[in-house]
Motif scaffolding. Structure first.
Motif, PDB file in Angstrom:
ATOM      1  N   TYR A 378       0.829  -1.208   0.000  1.00 12.59           N
ATOM      2  CA  TYR A 378       0.000   0.000   0.000  1.00 12.59           C
ATOM      3  C   TYR A 378       0.868   1.264   0.000  1.00 12.59           C
ATOM      4  N   GLU A 424      -6.293   2.750   8.033  1.00 13.12           N
ATOM      5  CA  GLU A 424      -5.909   3.735   7.012  1.00 13.12           C
ATOM      6  C   GLU A 424      -6.137   3.171   5.608  1.00 13.12           C
ATOM      7  N   MET A 425      -5.771   1.898   5.413  1.00 13.28           N
ATOM      8  CA  MET A 425      -5.943   1.294   4.088  1.00 13.28           C
ATOM      9  C   MET A 425      -7.419   1.208   3.706  1.00 13.28           C
ATOM     10  N   ASN A 426      -8.280   0.908   4.678  1.00 10.20           N
ATOM     11  CA  ASN A 426      -9.723   0.839   4.403  1.00 10.20           C
ATOM     12  C   ASN A 426     -10.275   2.194   3.972  1.00 10.20           C
ATOM     13  N   GLU A 427      -9.688   3.270   4.529  1.00 10.03           N
ATOM     14  CA  GLU A 427     -10.153   4.623   4.197  1.00 10.03           C
ATOM     15  C   GLU A 427      -9.419   5.217   2.994  1.00 10.03           C
ATOM     16  N   GLY A 428      -8.345   4.543   2.540  1.00 11.43           N
ATOM     17  CA  GLY A 428      -7.529   5.082   1.435  1.00 11.43           C
ATOM     18  C   GLY A 428      -6.727   6.290   1.863  1.00 11.43           C
ATOM     19  N   LYS A 429      -6.305   6.278   3.142  1.00 10.34           N
ATOM     20  CA  LYS A 429      -5.575   7.430   3.687  1.00 10.34           C
ATOM     21  C   LYS A 429      -4.303   6.984   4.407  1.00 10.34           C
ATOM     22  N   THR A 444      -4.743  12.213   2.621  1.00  9.44           N
ATOM     23  CA  THR A 444      -4.689  11.412   1.397  1.00  9.44           C
ATOM     24  C   THR A 444      -3.253  11.456   0.872  1.00  9.44           C
TER      25      THR A 444
END
Length: 453
Positions: A378, A424-429, A444
């Motif tokens: 990621y 964080e990965m689930n939120e794309g952040k 982001t």
């Protein structure tokens, strides 16, 4: 038993932190050199001894590091030379090369060797180490760097003016308050002529160069011990006592040296140079110092010395005009002028005054914490984007304990850390943590790059 690691006396290792600071000095100096049209050259660490020997006086020759010839060099030495036990006669038999003692003589050799390929006036700078077999002590090393800038093939005093501008620019960028002391070799020759002691110019100038350190009485005593007549010493007193601004001193010198052709020539050169400097908005203080007498064996015109005003240390830059440096290699009457910046002393001044920038382009700005393979995958594309944006970034190479990774960042003074776990990965952040304040926020990839740029 394992050998204890060590380095030769008078040499140093430099840690990453020290190298960042040293490169800050070198990069600052190089940036200014380039602004004035100077181009870099490099010469080999070793030169032929025939190039080096006899250029620095008898004492200088003793301080040259000689390199033993390759192979069985001993077998080529005659028994007679061995039996004499005379190192002066033995050296040429076993050594043909030596480490460079300074950058000036190799530069003169370079100019003569490539005179048909270079464009005159030739403006060069050179930043390289030199070696001297000196007795190591505080502030004196056997290996150290010189930062030289010279223009050769021009008699114009515009060159001297530009060197003062370069000095001013360098130390303004480094935030060091300086005074540039200027004199002229011809003025010193004129003074020796006026007091009737032409033959003792070296003795006279070496003595008056100590005026600030030892005082007038001891200078007069030294002059007397060197054989300077009492009458000449008396004639010298009003000259040493000249006061006022540089312009006022120049006016007084025009009267004092009126009977000396070479002295008046020196005054005219100084007057022209100070006329140029008055037109400039210099930050550094510039003054005429008649006791300045450095490098008299080769300087023929202007002499420069720069001192830091806020630290008690020797000169941090110096140089002058030379009229026949290349003559020793068969190219006579080529005039040049240059100065050399003392990187080691500049380093000490910046350290004492705490003037090194706390942030550096050479150190890591952000580190990604490594939580495992999925998190690595990621983070790696964003890490690549940061580097493409010229942001120094790294990822911890192992999925180690958080404490170990944060200690690594702290020890390297990395100002920001990025954390990207499952949430964080689930939120794309990403979570960006400021290591100094302890504050952190969710961002982001685009926001991360913008904040760190």
């Amino acid at each position: 038993m394992a050998q204890k690691p060590s380095i030769p006396k008078g040499t140093r290792d430099f840690s990453p932190i020290e190298m960042v600071k040293r490169n800050y000095i070198f990069d600052t100096i190089k940036d200014v050199f380039r602004l004035y049209g100077f181009q870099p050259i490099e010469t080999p660490a070793m030169e032929n001894l025939s190039t080096l020997m006899g250029k620095y006086g008898e004492e200088g020759d003793k301080l040259l590091f000689k390199i033993l010839n390759s192979g069985d060099f001993v077998s080529k030495v005659s028994d007679e030379v061995y039996a004499e036990k005379d190192s002066v006669k033995l050296t040429p038999e076993i050594s043909e090369k030596g480490l460079r003692y300074d950058l000036t003589v190799p530069f003169a050799r370079f100019v003569v060797q490539y005179r048909n390929d270079i464009t005159f006036p030739f403006k060069r700078y050179q930043i390289q180490p030199v070696w001297r077999a000196d007795r190591p002590q505080k502030g004196r090393y056997r290996e150290f760097y010189q930062c030289d800038v010279d223009v050769i093939g021009s008699n114009s005093l515009l060159n001297e003016m530009e060197l003062v501008q370069i000095i001013d620019d360098v130390f303004e960028r480094l935030k060091i308050n300086t005074v540039v002391k200027i004199n002229n070799r011809k003025i010193l020759a004129g003074i020796a002529e006026i007091i009737g002691e032409n033959e003792r110019i070296i003795d006279i100038t070496v003595a008056i160069d100590k005026l600030e350190k030892i005082g007038l009485e001891k200078v007069n005593r030294e002059l007397s011990e060197k054989g300077v007549s009492d009458e000449a010493i008396q004639k010298l007193q009003p000259i040493l006592a000249l006061e006022g601004s540089s312009a006022e001193k120049i006016t007084q010198l025009e009267n004092v040296l009126a009977a000396s052709e070479i002295g008046i020539k020196g005054v005219e050169e100084i007057k022209t140079l100070f006329g140029y400097l008055e037109q400039l908005d210099l930050q550094t203080e510039v003054e005429l110092d008649l006791t300045l007498a450095r490098g008299l064996n080769y300087y023929t015109g202007a002499i420069f010395e720069v001192k830091a005003k806020d630290v008690a240390i020797g000169s941090i830059c110096g140089g002058g005009r030379y009229d026949d440096l290349t003559g020793i290699f068969g190219l006579p009457d080529v005039s040049g002028v240059g100065v050399s910046f003392g990187a080691e002393r500049i380093f000490d001044v910046l350290t004492q005054l705490d003037l090194f920038p706390h942030e550096s382009l050479e150190t890591t700005k952000v580190m990604f914490v490594n939580f495992g393979e999925k998190e690595e995958a990621y983070c790696l594309p964003v890490l690549a984007q940061l580097r493409k944006s010229s942001i120094n970034a790294e990822i911890f190479p192992e999925n180690a304990k958080m404490k170990k990774q944060m200690n690594y960042a702290n020890k390297k003074d990395i100002p920001y850390v990025v954390l990207a776990g499952e949430s964080e990965m689930n939120e794309g952040k990403f979570t960006l943590k400021n290591m100094e304040s302890g504050g952190q926020k969710s961002v982001t990839a685009e926001e991360l790059i913008k904040i760190l740029s």
